[in-house]
Design an enzyme around this catalytic site. Structure first.
Site, PDB file in Angstrom:
ATOM      1  N   ARG A   1       0.835  -1.200   0.000  1.00  0.00           N
ATOM      2  CA  ARG A   1       0.000   0.000   0.000  1.00  0.00           C
ATOM      3  C   ARG A   1       0.869   1.249   0.000  1.00  0.00           C
ATOM      4  O   ARG A   1       2.075   1.193   0.258  1.00  0.00           O
ATOM      5  CB  ARG A   1      -0.910   0.032   1.231  1.00  0.00           C
ATOM      6  CG  ARG A   1      -0.130   0.132   2.550  1.00  0.00           C
ATOM      7  CD  ARG A   1      -1.038   0.426   3.728  1.00  0.00           C
ATOM      8  NE  ARG A   1      -0.289   0.554   4.977  1.00  0.00           N
ATOM      9  CZ  ARG A   1      -0.706   1.234   6.025  1.00  0.00           C
ATOM     10  NH1 ARG A   1      -1.865   1.863   5.992  1.00  0.00           N
ATOM     11  NH2 ARG A   1       0.016   1.309   7.131  1.00  0.00           N
TER      12      ARG A   1
ATOM     13  N   LYS B   1      15.771   0.021   6.987  1.00  0.00           N
ATOM     14  CA  LYS B   1      14.808  -0.977   6.548  1.00  0.00           C
ATOM     15  C   LYS B   1      14.394  -0.619   5.130  1.00  0.00           C
ATOM     16  O   LYS B   1      13.804   0.441   4.898  1.00  0.00           O
ATOM     17  CB  LYS B   1      13.600  -1.001   7.479  1.00  0.00           C
ATOM     18  CG  LYS B   1      12.565  -2.044   7.103  1.00  0.00           C
ATOM     19  CD  LYS B   1      11.483  -2.146   8.162  1.00  0.00           C
ATOM     20  CE  LYS B   1      10.482  -3.232   7.844  1.00  0.00           C
ATOM     21  NZ  LYS B   1       9.487  -3.412   8.913  1.00  0.00           N
TER      22      LYS B   1
ATOM     23  N   LYS C   1      12.240  -1.228   1.859  1.00  0.00           N
ATOM     24  CA  LYS C   1      11.033  -1.837   1.327  1.00  0.00           C
ATOM     25  C   LYS C   1      11.273  -2.265  -0.125  1.00  0.00           C
ATOM     26  O   LYS C   1      11.701  -1.462  -0.958  1.00  0.00           O
ATOM     27  CB  LYS C   1       9.864  -0.855   1.387  1.00  0.00           C
ATOM     28  CG  LYS C   1       9.417  -0.514   2.805  1.00  0.00           C
ATOM     29  CD  LYS C   1       8.712  -1.682   3.478  1.00  0.00           C
ATOM     30  CE  LYS C   1       8.115  -1.301   4.811  1.00  0.00           C
ATOM     31  NZ  LYS C   1       7.391  -2.414   5.447  1.00  0.00           N
TER      32      LYS C   1
ATOM     33  N   ASP D   1      12.552  -5.717   3.535  1.00  0.00           N
ATOM     34  CA  ASP D   1      11.183  -6.136   3.834  1.00  0.00           C
ATOM     35  C   ASP D   1      10.427  -6.244   2.519  1.00  0.00           C
ATOM     36  O   ASP D   1      10.086  -5.240   1.898  1.00  0.00           O
ATOM     37  CB  ASP D   1      10.498  -5.135   4.763  1.00  0.00           C
ATOM     38  CG  ASP D   1       9.114  -5.599   5.184  1.00  0.00           C
ATOM     39  OD1 ASP D   1       8.708  -6.712   4.803  1.00  0.00           O
ATOM     40  OD2 ASP D   1       8.438  -4.845   5.915  1.00  0.00           O
TER      41      ASP D   1
ATOM     42  N   GLU E   1      12.758  -9.733   5.715  1.00  0.00           N
ATOM     43  CA  GLU E   1      11.467  -9.873   6.370  1.00  0.00           C
ATOM     44  C   GLU E   1      10.392 -10.315   5.369  1.00  0.00           C
ATOM     45  O   GLU E   1      10.286  -9.748   4.287  1.00  0.00           O
ATOM     46  CB  GLU E   1      11.108  -8.500   6.956  1.00  0.00           C
ATOM     47  CG  GLU E   1      10.165  -8.510   8.112  1.00  0.00           C
ATOM     48  CD  GLU E   1       9.962  -7.101   8.657  1.00  0.00           C
ATOM     49  OE1 GLU E   1       8.828  -6.788   9.052  1.00  0.00           O
ATOM     50  OE2 GLU E   1      10.941  -6.323   8.669  1.00  0.00           O
TER      51      GLU E   1
ATOM     52  N   ASP F   1       6.826 -11.952   9.540  1.00  0.00           N
ATOM     53  CA  ASP F   1       6.058 -10.806  10.006  1.00  0.00           C
ATOM     54  C   ASP F   1       4.575 -11.095   9.838  1.00  0.00           C
ATOM     55  O   ASP F   1       3.896 -11.509  10.772  1.00  0.00           O
ATOM     56  CB  ASP F   1       6.466  -9.545   9.252  1.00  0.00           C
ATOM     57  CG  ASP F   1       5.688  -8.306   9.701  1.00  0.00           C
ATOM     58  OD1 ASP F   1       4.917  -8.400  10.677  1.00  0.00           O
ATOM     59  OD2 ASP F   1       5.845  -7.236   9.091  1.00  0.00           O
TER      60      ASP F   1
ATOM     61  N   LYS G   1       4.291  -7.395  16.484  1.00  0.00           N
ATOM     62  CA  LYS G   1       3.610  -6.103  16.412  1.00  0.00           C
ATOM     63  C   LYS G   1       2.354  -6.190  17.266  1.00  0.00           C
ATOM     64  O   LYS G   1       1.573  -7.144  17.141  1.00  0.00           O
ATOM     65  CB  LYS G   1       3.248  -5.741  14.969  1.00  0.00           C
ATOM     66  CG  LYS G   1       4.459  -5.495  14.075  1.00  0.00           C
ATOM     67  CD  LYS G   1       4.036  -5.217  12.636  1.00  0.00           C
ATOM     68  CE  LYS G   1       5.258  -4.951  11.757  1.00  0.00           C
ATOM     69  NZ  LYS G   1       4.883  -4.799  10.327  1.00  0.00           N
TER      70      LYS G   1
ATOM     71  N   SER H   1       6.023  -2.089  14.174  1.00  0.00           N
ATOM     72  CA  SER H   1       4.727  -1.423  14.282  1.00  0.00           C
ATOM     73  C   SER H   1       4.160  -1.228  12.896  1.00  0.00           C
ATOM     74  O   SER H   1       4.857  -1.337  11.891  1.00  0.00           O
ATOM     75  CB  SER H   1       4.861  -0.070  14.987  1.00  0.00           C
ATOM     76  OG  SER H   1       5.528   0.869  14.151  1.00  0.00           O
TER      77      SER H   1
ATOM     78  N   MET I   1       1.903   1.739  10.648  1.00  0.00           N
ATOM     79  CA  MET I   1       1.937   3.194  10.706  1.00  0.00           C
ATOM     80  C   MET I   1       0.971   3.609  11.807  1.00  0.00           C
ATOM     81  O   MET I   1      -0.259   3.559  11.630  1.00  0.00           O
ATOM     82  CB  MET I   1       1.549   3.801   9.365  1.00  0.00           C
ATOM     83  CG  MET I   1       2.603   3.589   8.289  1.00  0.00           C
ATOM     84  SD  MET I   1       4.261   4.161   8.758  1.00  0.00           S
ATOM     85  CE  MET I   1       3.996   5.924   8.884  1.00  0.00           C
TER      86      MET I   1
ATOM     87  N   ASP J   1      12.193  -1.720  15.270  1.00  0.00           N
ATOM     88  CA  ASP J   1      11.754  -1.005  14.075  1.00  0.00           C
ATOM     89  C   ASP J   1      10.592  -0.114  14.497  1.00  0.00           C
ATOM     90  O   ASP J   1       9.427  -0.473  14.376  1.00  0.00           O
ATOM     91  CB  ASP J   1      11.319  -2.011  13.003  1.00  0.00           C
ATOM     92  CG  ASP J   1      10.794  -1.344  11.747  1.00  0.00           C
ATOM     93  OD1 ASP J   1      11.236  -0.211  11.454  1.00  0.00           O
ATOM     94  OD2 ASP J   1       9.937  -1.947  11.065  1.00  0.00           O
TER      95      ASP J   1
END
Length: 356
Positions: free
Chosen positions: A24, A159, A161, A189, A217, A242, A266, A294, A296, A319
């Site tokens: 997203r 990290k 993405k 990730d 991840e 995750d 998380k 976490s 957002m 993180d």
């Protein structure tokens, strides 16, 4: 000490920069707050953030769960029966992990305030914390520029993405690696964006490039545990679960089956601190280190996660940069570059008072 009232509210918080992943793009977050009022005037606060593509929870469903079955389970109950109340939250309804996380942290906040100790002291100790900073998925040149910016700001762990366009991921990592010093560690990730054999091919190529990757991840789909194990068994780089892990039962399945090397906990996924402790303890028995992460989220719910992480000996990776993406200033965590400091005030605490 009876719980006299429970209030639930909703707000939106804009991001100063869009946050892009393989799942997203976010430009704002929604935050649902629960306030537990005790008969002595003290309050306990918790917050939750919906993430449709991961937890399946919406702002409306979180608010409905908090105002419905969760409120019914704990209203007018005695806070001194703390563990019973935590269990009542988890048993109040099926699913709704984000709503449960908010109520769970509100109870932890209220109980530690009642004892007049910071939450980390209730949970254990207060070890030092340092967060990675996230580089959102984009074209290689943009990601390299962002990575360089964060390294110059003092971050030693990034990290990265990836996964939205797997054919670009080697170029993304290569561009970032060329733009930053070799001692800066990368955490990739993929957010479920790779297929198992594709993941192995990509990771082996990155290993040949000596990319300085600390771990990777969630390379494959959350439900594809055999694919996750295939990747873990065929690469040298550590693999972290995750989206594959929500509950303590998920953790048991994954660690007992040796599907991964690391777990990402998380609060919004697992339903709060109570279940996070169970997951971290279970993983510790199996010698599987954990990371606290976490969605957002607001600084308050991330702060609750930080208290848990600071107190648990098996949480070795952090993180917790989400509040740094928001336009509002963090109110629970004091960020000094990549280092995090928690308030010594009772409960989850407040480091900086929010501006009017």
């Amino acid at each position: 000490m009876l719980i006299e009232d429970i209030q639930v509210s909703y707000r939106k918080i804009p991001l100063h920069t869009p946050f892009k992943t393989a799942l997203r793009t976010a430009t704002e977050i929604e935050s649902i707050t629960i306030i537990i009022h005790l008969e002595n005037g003290m309050v306990g606060k918790g917050e939750a953030a919906p993430t449709w593509v991961i937890t399946g929870d919406s702002a409306q469903s979180i608010q409905a769960a908090l105002e419905g079955p969760i409120k019914q389970a704990i209203l007018h109950q005695d806070l001194s029966h703390f563990q019973t109340l935590l269990a009542a939250v988890q048993n109040s309804c099926i699913g709704n992990t984000s709503a449960k996380a908010a109520a769970d942290m509100a109870l932890y906040d209220a109980y530690s305030k009642w004892l007049n100790i910071p939450l980390y002291q209730l949970l254990g100790d207060n070890q030092s914390l340092h967060t990675s900073m996230t580089v959102g998925v984009d074209d290689p040149a943009k990601m390299a520029a962002d990575a360089k910016k964060w390294v110059e700001a003092g971050y030693s762990r990034l990290k990265i993405k990836v996964g939205s366009k797997p054919e670009l991921d080697i170029a993304r990592v290569s561009a970032i690696r060329e733009a930053i010093p070799t001692d800066v560690l990368l955490r990739l990730d993929a957010n479920q964006g790779w297929r198992p054999k594709q993941a192995v091919q990509l990771i082996k190529e990155m290993e040949r490039m000596d990319s300085g990757i600390e771990f990777i991840e969630q390379p494959v789909k959350a439900k594809d545990l055999e694919g996750l194990k295939f990747v873990t068994d065929h690469v040298q780089t550590a693999i972290m679960a995750d989206e594959s892990i929500f509950s303590p039962l998920d953790a048991f399945t994954i660690v007992s089956g040796h599907y991964v090397d690391l777990l990402n906990i998380k609060l919004m996924k697992c339903g709060g601190i109570r279940n996070a402790l169970s997951i971290a303890n279970l993983a510790m028995v199996h010698r599987i280190p954990c990371m606290i992460g976490s969605m957002m989220e607001s600084s308050y719910s991330v702060g609750a996660a930080a208290h848990f992480a600071a107190a648990h000996p098996n949480v070795l990776y952090y993180d917790l940069d989400a509040p740094l993406w928001l336009v509002e200033q963090p109110t629970v965590i004091d960020y000094q570059g990549e280092k995090l400091h928690l308030s010594s005030a009772a409960g989850i605490g407040t480091v900086n008072q929010p501006k009017d």
